[in-house]
Design a protein around this motif. Structure first.
Motif, PDB file in Angstrom:
ATOM      1  N   GLU A 114       0.831  -1.208   0.000  1.00  9.57           N
ATOM      2  CA  GLU A 114       0.000   0.000   0.000  1.00  9.57           C
ATOM      3  C   GLU A 114       0.864   1.256   0.000  1.00  9.57           C
ATOM      4  N   ALA A 115       1.918   1.250   0.809  1.00  7.78           N
ATOM      5  CA  ALA A 115       2.810   2.410   0.879  1.00  7.78           C
ATOM      6  C   ALA A 115       3.522   2.660  -0.445  1.00  7.78           C
ATOM      7  N   ALA A 116       3.800   1.577  -1.192  1.00  3.08           N
ATOM      8  CA  ALA A 116       4.494   1.708  -2.472  1.00  3.08           C
ATOM      9  C   ALA A 116       3.540   2.018  -3.619  1.00  3.08           C
ATOM     10  N   GLY A 117       2.244   2.038  -3.337  1.00  2.25           N
ATOM     11  CA  GLY A 117       1.273   2.350  -4.380  1.00  2.25           C
ATOM     12  C   GLY A 117       0.965   1.210  -5.313  1.00  2.25           C
ATOM     13  N   ALA A 118       1.111  -0.034  -4.845  1.00  2.00           N
ATOM     14  CA  ALA A 118       0.818  -1.190  -5.690  1.00  2.00           C
ATOM     15  C   ALA A 118      -0.652  -1.188  -6.111  1.00  2.00           C
ATOM     16  N   THR A 119      -0.892  -1.650  -7.328  1.00  2.00           N
ATOM     17  CA  THR A 119      -2.258  -1.721  -7.855  1.00  2.00           C
ATOM     18  C   THR A 119      -3.093  -2.728  -7.085  1.00  2.00           C
ATOM     19  N   GLY A 120      -2.484  -3.821  -6.683  1.00  2.00           N
ATOM     20  CA  GLY A 120      -3.211  -4.850  -5.953  1.00  2.00           C
ATOM     21  C   GLY A 120      -2.306  -5.993  -5.551  1.00  2.00           C
ATOM     22  N   LEU A 121      -2.807  -6.782  -4.619  1.00  2.00           N
ATOM     23  CA  LEU A 121      -2.094  -7.950  -4.115  1.00  2.00           C
ATOM     24  C   LEU A 121      -2.869  -9.191  -4.552  1.00  2.00           C
ATOM     25  N   THR A 180      18.076  -4.517  -9.145  1.00  2.00           N
ATOM     26  CA  THR A 180      18.110  -3.154  -9.683  1.00  2.00           C
ATOM     27  C   THR A 180      18.352  -3.120 -11.195  1.00  2.00           C
ATOM     28  N   ASP A 181      18.620  -4.268 -11.801  1.00  2.00           N
ATOM     29  CA  ASP A 181      18.953  -4.301 -13.231  1.00  2.00           C
ATOM     30  C   ASP A 181      17.747  -4.584 -14.121  1.00  2.00           C
ATOM     31  N   PHE A 182      16.564  -4.658 -13.543  1.00  2.00           N
ATOM     32  CA  PHE A 182      15.370  -4.883 -14.351  1.00  2.00           C
ATOM     33  C   PHE A 182      14.595  -3.575 -14.470  1.00  2.00           C
ATOM     34  N   ASP A 183      13.937  -3.361 -15.616  1.00  2.00           N
ATOM     35  CA  ASP A 183      13.142  -2.156 -15.851  1.00  2.00           C
ATOM     36  C   ASP A 183      11.700  -2.402 -15.391  1.00  2.00           C
ATOM     37  N   TYR A 184      11.318  -1.765 -14.283  1.00  2.00           N
ATOM     38  CA  TYR A 184       9.991  -1.947 -13.712  1.00  2.00           C
ATOM     39  C   TYR A 184       9.013  -0.841 -14.121  1.00  2.00           C
ATOM     40  N   THR A 185       9.381  -0.017 -15.075  1.00  2.00           N
ATOM     41  CA  THR A 185       8.534   1.136 -15.389  1.00  2.00           C
ATOM     42  C   THR A 185       7.278   0.767 -16.181  1.00  2.00           C
ATOM     43  N   GLY A 186       7.260  -0.419 -16.800  1.00  2.00           N
ATOM     44  CA  GLY A 186       6.064  -0.883 -17.502  1.00  2.00           C
ATOM     45  C   GLY A 186       5.209  -1.746 -16.603  1.00  2.00           C
ATOM     46  N   PRO A 187       4.108  -2.311 -17.134  1.00  2.00           N
ATOM     47  CA  PRO A 187       3.250  -3.194 -16.340  1.00  2.00           C
ATOM     48  C   PRO A 187       4.039  -4.375 -15.781  1.00  2.00           C
ATOM     49  N   VAL A 188       3.948  -4.598 -14.483  1.00  2.00           N
ATOM     50  CA  VAL A 188       4.794  -5.602 -13.852  1.00  2.00           C
ATOM     51  C   VAL A 188       4.055  -6.273 -12.695  1.00  2.00           C
ATOM     52  N   ALA A 189       4.376  -7.537 -12.478  1.00  2.00           N
ATOM     53  CA  ALA A 189       3.865  -8.289 -11.323  1.00  2.00           C
ATOM     54  C   ALA A 189       5.050  -8.926 -10.623  1.00  2.00           C
ATOM     55  N   LEU A 190       5.243  -8.607  -9.371  1.00  2.00           N
ATOM     56  CA  LEU A 190       6.334  -9.177  -8.578  1.00  2.00           C
ATOM     57  C   LEU A 190       5.821 -10.406  -7.836  1.00  2.00           C
ATOM     58  N   VAL A 191       6.525 -11.507  -7.976  1.00  2.00           N
ATOM     59  CA  VAL A 191       6.133 -12.756  -7.312  1.00  2.00           C
ATOM     60  C   VAL A 191       7.114 -13.043  -6.182  1.00  2.00           C
ATOM     61  N   LEU A 192       6.592 -13.201  -4.961  1.00  2.00           N
ATOM     62  CA  LEU A 192       7.417 -13.523  -3.799  1.00  2.00           C
ATOM     63  C   LEU A 192       6.927 -14.814  -3.174  1.00  2.00           C
ATOM     64  N   GLY A 193       7.855 -15.647  -2.750  1.00  2.00           N
ATOM     65  CA  GLY A 193       7.507 -16.935  -2.165  1.00  2.00           C
ATOM     66  C   GLY A 193       7.225 -16.852  -0.683  1.00  2.00           C
ATOM     67  N   GLU A 234      12.238  -0.280  -5.157  1.00  2.00           N
ATOM     68  CA  GLU A 234      13.004  -0.103  -6.391  1.00  2.00           C
ATOM     69  C   GLU A 234      12.041   0.224  -7.532  1.00  2.00           C
ATOM     70  N   VAL A 235      10.865  -0.415  -7.519  1.00  2.00           N
ATOM     71  CA  VAL A 235       9.834  -0.061  -8.500  1.00  2.00           C
ATOM     72  C   VAL A 235       9.444   1.405  -8.332  1.00  2.00           C
ATOM     73  N   VAL A 236       9.210   1.821  -7.098  1.00  2.00           N
ATOM     74  CA  VAL A 236       8.857   3.213  -6.822  1.00  2.00           C
ATOM     75  C   VAL A 236       9.945   4.155  -7.308  1.00  2.00           C
ATOM     76  N   ARG A 237      11.201   3.813  -7.033  1.00  2.00           N
ATOM     77  CA  ARG A 237      12.320   4.672  -7.443  1.00  2.00           C
ATOM     78  C   ARG A 237      12.357   4.818  -8.962  1.00  2.00           C
ATOM     79  N   GLN A 238      12.269   3.689  -9.677  1.00  2.00           N
ATOM     80  CA  GLN A 238      12.349   3.749 -11.126  1.00  2.00           C
ATOM     81  C   GLN A 238      11.162   4.488 -11.725  1.00  2.00           C
ATOM     82  N   ARG A 239       9.988   4.250 -11.216  1.00  2.00           N
ATOM     83  CA  ARG A 239       8.808   4.930 -11.775  1.00  2.00           C
ATOM     84  C   ARG A 239       8.815   6.413 -11.429  1.00  2.00           C
ATOM     85  N   GLY A 240       9.366   6.745 -10.280  1.00  2.00           N
ATOM     86  CA  GLY A 240       9.491   8.163  -9.932  1.00  2.00           C
ATOM     87  C   GLY A 240      10.465   8.880 -10.834  1.00  2.00           C
ATOM     88  N   MET A 241      11.577   8.198 -11.146  1.00  2.00           N
ATOM     89  CA  MET A 241      12.572   8.777 -12.053  1.00  2.00           C
ATOM     90  C   MET A 241      11.979   8.962 -13.441  1.00  2.00           C
TER      91      MET A 241
END
Length: 244
Positions: A114-121, A180-193, A234-241
């Motif tokens: 929520e703090a990072a502004g994610a579209t949804g979980l 940090t080497d991936f471009d997250y500025t487009g539509p993205v879904a992060l998967v965590l185990g 890191e998504v927030v940083r890249q999208r902010g930039m």
């Protein structure tokens, strides 16, 4: 089935969001902070009964958890959102949890998302903690503001996301790309185990790429909520930039 919401943040955010009906609010006698006054005002404006009780009564309602901060509410379980609705978002940023069963971890990830502004979980029906009072409290009320979707089959969900041109990025200690080497500025879904096992093999195989957080100590992985915080911002940083 009614459950207890415990603590100022959980109850205040539930009242502010107005997404689920509170049956009643119990406030400790003598509790009169600014947050408690706002809770009382919001509850009364929404026709939610407010009862002043002794601290001992609140301790009992909270199941002996003294972290209730003088406020306990009875509410229905948290509601899940629609997958179809969040798919309509422009340039979405999803967080997918594969088997997070500890409610404290789930709540912490929800708070970070929520703090990072994610579209949804997005979470699977099985091997996931329910949206309980513990999750609500651990999220500091963020559970009321970020859409959470429950799906039957995570692999099919990943396929659907790919069809919508969403990049599916696994966060895995064995990934071949630094986070940090991936471009997250487009539509993205992060998967965590989840705890212990990480991302399941079949889910990992359906990720477009897996990124890693380099570990330089003797411990080979991070708690899922910590890893989520690092990568999400890191998504927030890249999208902010990009916006600048």
């Amino acid at each position: 089935m009614a459950e207890e919401l415990i603590g100022v943040h959980s109850i205040l955010e539930a009242l502010r969001a107005g997404q689920r009906r509170l049956q009643r609010v119990h406030v400790a006698k003598g509790a009169d902070s600014e947050a408690v006054r706002e809770i009382v005002e919001l509850a009364r404006s929404q026709s939610v009964p407010v009862r002043r009780e002794s601290r001992e009564t609140l301790d009992r309602l909270a199941g002996g958890q003294r972290a209730h901060q003088g406020v306990v509410a009875l509410a229905g379980e948290g509601a899940y959102s629609s997958f179809a609705e969040i798919l309509e978002a422009e340039n979405p940023f999803f967080v997918i949890l594969d088997g997070v069963q500890d409610p404290h971890n789930l709540g912490a990830v929800i708070r970070t998302a929520e703090a990072a502004g994610a579209t949804g979980l997005i979470v699977p029906e099985r091997r996931t903690a329910p949206l309980s009072a513990v999750v609500a409290r651990s999220s500091a009320g963020a559970i009321e503001h970020v859409p959470i979707v429950q799906v039957k089959n995570l692999v099919n969900t990943l396929r659907t996301l790919k069809q919508k041109r969403v990049w599916v990025v696994g966060v895995d200690p064995h990934g071949d790309t630094d986070w940090t080497d991936f471009d997250y500025t487009g539509p993205v879904a992060l998967v965590l185990g989840g705890e212990g096992g990480g991302i399941r093999r079949l889910v990992r195989q359906h990720c477009d790429v897996c990124v890693r957080l380099p570990m330089h100590g003797r411990i080979d992985s991070l708690n899922v909520s910590v890893a989520a915080g690092i990568v999400l911002f890191e998504v927030v940083r890249q999208r902010g930039m990009g916006a600048a």
